[in-house]
Design a protein around this motif. Structure first.
Motif, PDB file in Angstrom:
ATOM      1  N   PHE A  88      10.857   3.064 -27.652  1.00  0.00           N
ATOM      2  CA  PHE A  88      11.984   1.943 -27.289  1.00  0.00           C
ATOM      3  C   PHE A  88      11.556   1.146 -26.300  1.00  0.00           C
ATOM      4  O   PHE A  88      10.552   1.296 -25.515  1.00  0.00           O
ATOM      5  CB  PHE A  88      13.405   2.534 -27.175  1.00  0.00           C
ATOM      6  N   TYR A 122      18.704  -6.192 -24.554  1.00  0.00           N
ATOM      7  CA  TYR A 122      18.979  -5.410 -25.708  1.00  0.00           C
ATOM      8  C   TYR A 122      17.946  -4.390 -25.820  1.00  0.00           C
ATOM      9  O   TYR A 122      16.725  -4.650 -25.608  1.00  0.00           O
ATOM     10  CB  TYR A 122      19.339  -6.251 -26.842  1.00  0.00           C
ATOM     11  N   VAL A 137      15.390  -2.460 -28.685  1.00  0.00           N
ATOM     12  CA  VAL A 137      14.661  -2.215 -29.887  1.00  0.00           C
ATOM     13  C   VAL A 137      13.941  -0.890 -29.870  1.00  0.00           C
ATOM     14  O   VAL A 137      13.471  -0.393 -28.798  1.00  0.00           O
ATOM     15  CB  VAL A 137      13.567  -3.269 -29.935  1.00  0.00           C
ATOM     16  N   ALA A 138      14.019  -0.164 -30.850  1.00  0.00           N
ATOM     17  CA  ALA A 138      13.453   1.253 -30.987  1.00  0.00           C
ATOM     18  C   ALA A 138      12.898   1.631 -32.432  1.00  0.00           C
ATOM     19  O   ALA A 138      13.225   0.991 -33.367  1.00  0.00           O
ATOM     20  CB  ALA A 138      14.788   2.166 -30.677  1.00  0.00           C
ATOM     21  N   LEU A 139      12.122   2.118 -32.370  1.00  0.00           N
ATOM     22  CA  LEU A 139      11.668   2.895 -33.858  1.00  0.00           C
ATOM     23  C   LEU A 139      12.196   4.235 -33.838  1.00  0.00           C
ATOM     24  O   LEU A 139      12.390   5.115 -32.841  1.00  0.00           O
ATOM     25  CB  LEU A 139       9.812   3.188 -33.695  1.00  0.00           C
ATOM     26  N   LEU A 170      12.437   0.189 -37.685  1.00  0.00           N
ATOM     27  CA  LEU A 170      12.639  -0.697 -36.445  1.00  0.00           C
ATOM     28  C   LEU A 170      14.224  -0.983 -36.559  1.00  0.00           C
ATOM     29  O   LEU A 170      14.781  -1.510 -37.424  1.00  0.00           O
ATOM     30  CB  LEU A 170      11.854  -1.700 -36.448  1.00  0.00           C
ATOM     31  N   THR A 171      14.856  -1.011 -35.413  1.00  0.00           N
ATOM     32  CA  THR A 171      16.154  -1.198 -35.287  1.00  0.00           C
ATOM     33  C   THR A 171      16.641  -1.549 -33.664  1.00  0.00           C
ATOM     34  O   THR A 171      15.817  -1.572 -32.842  1.00  0.00           O
ATOM     35  CB  THR A 171      17.000   0.015 -35.969  1.00  0.00           C
ATOM     36  N   ASN A 172      17.770  -1.621 -33.677  1.00  0.00           N
ATOM     37  CA  ASN A 172      18.613  -1.688 -32.370  1.00  0.00           C
ATOM     38  C   ASN A 172      19.358  -0.618 -31.941  1.00  0.00           C
ATOM     39  O   ASN A 172      19.878  -0.205 -32.906  1.00  0.00           O
ATOM     40  CB  ASN A 172      19.402  -3.012 -32.099  1.00  0.00           C
ATOM     41  N   PRO A 214      21.473  -1.724 -40.539  1.00  0.00           N
ATOM     42  CA  PRO A 214      21.267  -0.448 -40.096  1.00  0.00           C
ATOM     43  C   PRO A 214      21.134  -0.452 -38.685  1.00  0.00           C
ATOM     44  O   PRO A 214      19.930  -0.615 -38.226  1.00  0.00           O
ATOM     45  CB  PRO A 214      20.355   0.228 -40.843  1.00  0.00           C
ATOM     46  N   MET A 262      12.260  -6.316 -43.501  1.00  0.00           N
ATOM     47  CA  MET A 262      12.935  -4.968 -42.983  1.00  0.00           C
ATOM     48  C   MET A 262      12.881  -5.189 -41.584  1.00  0.00           C
ATOM     49  O   MET A 262      13.425  -4.254 -40.795  1.00  0.00           O
ATOM     50  CB  MET A 262      12.118  -3.784 -43.399  1.00  0.00           C
ATOM     51  N   GLU A 263      12.295  -5.886 -40.920  1.00  0.00           N
ATOM     52  CA  GLU A 263      12.186  -6.045 -39.254  1.00  0.00           C
ATOM     53  C   GLU A 263      12.817  -6.993 -38.312  1.00  0.00           C
ATOM     54  O   GLU A 263      12.995  -6.746 -37.443  1.00  0.00           O
ATOM     55  CB  GLU A 263      10.582  -5.792 -38.976  1.00  0.00           C
ATOM     56  N   PHE A 276      15.690  -8.445 -38.461  1.00  0.00           N
ATOM     57  CA  PHE A 276      16.800  -8.580 -37.933  1.00  0.00           C
ATOM     58  C   PHE A 276      16.908  -7.714 -36.429  1.00  0.00           C
ATOM     59  O   PHE A 276      18.009  -7.819 -35.985  1.00  0.00           O
ATOM     60  CB  PHE A 276      17.450  -7.680 -38.790  1.00  0.00           C
ATOM     61  N   ALA A 277      16.017  -7.009 -36.264  1.00  0.00           N
ATOM     62  CA  ALA A 277      15.955  -6.313 -34.785  1.00  0.00           C
ATOM     63  C   ALA A 277      15.624  -7.104 -33.610  1.00  0.00           C
ATOM     64  O   ALA A 277      15.681  -6.524 -32.369  1.00  0.00           O
ATOM     65  CB  ALA A 277      15.016  -4.913 -34.822  1.00  0.00           C
ATOM     66  N   GLN A 290      12.767  -7.737 -32.247  1.00  0.00           N
ATOM     67  CA  GLN A 290      11.443  -7.445 -31.826  1.00  0.00           C
ATOM     68  C   GLN A 290      10.612  -8.674 -31.179  1.00  0.00           C
ATOM     69  O   GLN A 290      10.504  -9.627 -31.875  1.00  0.00           O
ATOM     70  CB  GLN A 290      10.461  -6.724 -32.610  1.00  0.00           C
ATOM     71  N   SER A 345       7.839  -6.742 -26.509  1.00  0.00           N
ATOM     72  CA  SER A 345       8.515  -5.606 -26.503  1.00  0.00           C
ATOM     73  C   SER A 345       7.700  -4.639 -27.378  1.00  0.00           C
ATOM     74  O   SER A 345       7.833  -3.509 -27.672  1.00  0.00           O
ATOM     75  CB  SER A 345       9.841  -5.593 -26.986  1.00  0.00           C
ATOM     76  N   ALA A 350       5.327  -2.834 -25.493  1.00  0.00           N
ATOM     77  CA  ALA A 350       5.822  -2.426 -24.481  1.00  0.00           C
ATOM     78  C   ALA A 350       6.362  -0.834 -25.214  1.00  0.00           C
ATOM     79  O   ALA A 350       6.411   0.123 -24.670  1.00  0.00           O
ATOM     80  CB  ALA A 350       7.316  -3.037 -24.168  1.00  0.00           C
ATOM     81  N   MET A 351       6.762  -0.831 -26.433  1.00  0.00           N
ATOM     82  CA  MET A 351       7.149   0.296 -27.034  1.00  0.00           C
ATOM     83  C   MET A 351       5.879   1.334 -27.407  1.00  0.00           C
ATOM     84  O   MET A 351       6.013   2.600 -27.123  1.00  0.00           O
ATOM     85  CB  MET A 351       7.472   0.162 -28.582  1.00  0.00           C
ATOM     86  N   ARG A 398       5.696   2.812 -23.603  1.00  0.00           N
ATOM     87  CA  ARG A 398       6.619   3.673 -23.500  1.00  0.00           C
ATOM     88  C   ARG A 398       6.207   5.069 -24.030  1.00  0.00           C
ATOM     89  O   ARG A 398       6.523   6.307 -23.534  1.00  0.00           O
ATOM     90  CB  ARG A 398       8.098   3.457 -24.162  1.00  0.00           C
ATOM     91  N   ASP A 430      10.902  -3.672 -20.867  1.00  0.00           N
ATOM     92  CA  ASP A 430      10.663  -2.478 -20.224  1.00  0.00           C
ATOM     93  C   ASP A 430       9.613  -1.746 -21.328  1.00  0.00           C
ATOM     94  O   ASP A 430       9.772  -1.707 -22.503  1.00  0.00           O
ATOM     95  CB  ASP A 430      11.815  -1.728 -20.167  1.00  0.00           C
TER      96      ASP A 430
END
Lengths: 137, 395
Positions: free
Chosen positions: A71, A88, A90-92, A102-104, A132, B135-136, B138-139, B141, B145, B148-149, B152, B210
């Motif tokens: 994330f 906010y 973001v994460a897998l 991928l989402t929040n 989702p 598919m992506e 909406f998030a 990104q 970031s 950053a993922m 992490r 982050d």
């Protein structure tokens, strides 16, 4: 006067590979594909199997539980909607059935986030689709 | 050792990073092309192969030929993001080996800074015509970031720290402070407090996404460059010593269920390039690695085999990547995308500075540098990207 506040970018419901997924969200179903011929889980949705050339994709419905693979916390965005959301997350998310999406992450704070955290899909409802998101279990 | 049949013979890096709307990308490309040809002792009429990443739009193989006023018989518009120029160098060498051309021209031009194009934090709009976007998007990104993922996950699996990642930033800034063009770039782009940085400076700078801090993120500049690649017969008569292309590798990586974000497509492209060159990572003097972010370099150093997977954090500690330290290659001796030049697609500058080093022309010159790798990463480390590895050798 109409509300002009920026909104989350929403999917295009006429995109052919992903339309079935987004239709499923209206019933709060996270649908994904699996090949009846070779068992490959295909994600993102598409019309062909990536595991074999005799593909026979069938739609399945995830139970909606999974784990955070990684994330980030977005502190700066110039997007009209997301700039109002910072910070906010973001994460897998790896769903238990296999798809990584991928989402929040919602319902928590950046400080409480961890890789490996168990999460559950929660639905953000919009007029034609539900989005989702995921929250810690 | 690999055959010496194609070499970089001409280079030029556009010196201005803020053109203030007075020059356009095509003009930057043409100005750089002319200077690089002059550097080689060649002219427009010598060019029989054009390589272009199509950053100016579709049909650019035609557009750019007309604008330059050349008539190439090899036209290659491979556009795979910031690594496009490593792909172009690989393809040019192959075309030269096949006898299809003798003089290949690669150019790049961008006014990303003047256009105020928020590459790193712009995010994406709604929906789209591609299934991936649909598919992506909406998030929310952002590009930062996304990387950053990857950082992490590297921290989670291997215990890598922000202090270790900061070593990439401080080594690169150390080199930038020795380059007048890099210092002027930072001045023109209004960097604050332009000086050599410490680990503490980096980890106490503002968090963008982050765990990536401001000083771990590349700049957004204007700029461009050109590279001329020629056959061995042409190269022998050029004005500057040839820098030989000894090996190349190309690869892609994209999200898969259960896939790893702690390694990149360099895992595939690196061994192919080193193998073709007959060179091992420990022999490399100069590592020009696409430094979009600190984590990009750390991941790719591991992927290319400079150290083991997961060992990058401790390996970079203590400054071994500086041009005047031993124990590792000198990293991004031009100041990199972090502190000198990043107009969006940095790959061409990796070839240019590697060639400077192997000619003995760098502002952070490694004594007796003989072997370099230029590794471009195009797209995004944390999701989908291309990798182009080029091993170069001095004459």
């Amino acid at each position: 006067m109409a509300d002009r506040s920026p909104t989350r970018p929403l999917p295009n419901l006429s995109e052919l590979d992903t339309a079935e997924f987004w239709r499923g969200t209206q019933a709060n179903e996270f649908r994904y594909q699996q090949c009846a011929n070779c068992d490959t889980i295909v994600w993102h949705p598409r019309a062909h199997c990536t595991g074999c050339v005799n593909g026979d994709l069938e739609w399945r419905v995830s139970a909606g539980a999974g784990v955070v693979y990684t994330f980030s916390v977005v502190r700066q965005s110039y997007h009209p909607f997301f700039r109002s959301q910072v910070p906010y997350i973001v994460a897998l998310v790896d769903l238990d059935e296999g798809p990584r999406f991928l989402t929040n992450i919602t319902g928590t704070t950046p400080e409480e986030m961890d890789v490996g955290m168990r999460v559950q899909i929660v639905w953000e409802e919009h007029e034609e689709v539900h989005i989702p998101l995921a929250k810690p279990m | 050792m690999s055959d010496r049949d194609a070499a970089i013979v001409g280079i030029y890096e556009y010196p201005d990073r803020d053109v203030d709307g007075e020059v356009n990308p095509l003009q930057i490309k043409a100005a750089c092309a002319a200077k690089a040809l002059a550097d080689a002792g060649l002219s427009w009429s010598d060019v029989d192969a054009i390589y272009d990443a199509s950053e100016g739009g579709p049909m650019n193989g035609l557009t750019i030929s007309e604008y330059f006023g050349i008539s190439p018989t090899v036209i290659d518009t491979t556009g795979v993001g910031g690594s496009s120029y490593e792909f172009h160098a690989a393809h040019a060498r192959r075309a030269i080996r096949e006898g299809k051309c003798k003089v290949a021209l690669l150019t790049y031009g961008s006014t990303a800074h003047s256009n105020a194009f928020a590459i790193g934090v712009g995010g994406r709009g709604g929906g789209g015509t591609s299934p991936v976007d649909n598919m992506e998007s909406f998030a929310g990104q952002t590009l930062v970031s996304n990387y950053a993922m990857a950082a992490r996950r590297h921290m989670f699996e291997f215990g890598t720290t922000s202090e270790q990642l900061a070593e990439i930033s401080t080594a690169t800034r150390y080199h930038a402070m020795r380059s007048p063009d890099a210092v002027r770039a930072m001045e023109d782009l209004e960097f604050i407090d332009i000086r050599e940085t410490t680990i503490e400076d980096v980890v106490s700078s503002r968090m963008i996404a982050d765990p990536l801090h401001l000083l771990e993120c590349c700049m957004i500049s204007d700029g461009g460059g050109a590279v001329v690649i020629a056959s061995s017969e042409v190269a022998r008569d050029c004005a500057k010593p040839p820098v030989w292309i000894l090996g190349s590798g190309e690869a892609t990586q994209y999200p898969t269920n259960g896939g790893s974000l702690t390694s990149s497509a360099a895992v595939q492209s690196g061994p192919i390039a080193f193998g073709e060159a007959g060179v091992s990572p420990s022999e490399i003097d100069i590592a020009m690695i696409y430094d979009s972010f600190s984590i990009t370099v750390l991941t790719i150093l591991e992927d290319l085999g400079f150290c083991g997977k997961g060992e990058g954090g401790s390996w970079v500690e203590g400054g071994r990547l500086r041009y005047d330290e031993s124990g590792g290659p000198a990293l991004n001796t031009d100041g990199g995308g972090l502190s000198s030049n990043h107009p969006g697609m940095r790959g061409i500058f990796l070839l240019i500075e590697a060639a400077r080093q192997l000619r003995g022309e760098s502002t952070s010159q490694v004594d007796g540098a003989k072997l370099a790798i230029a590794h471009g990463n195009g797209g995004m480390l944390g999701s989908r990207h291309t990798a182009g590895s080029i091993v170069l050798g001095g004459d």
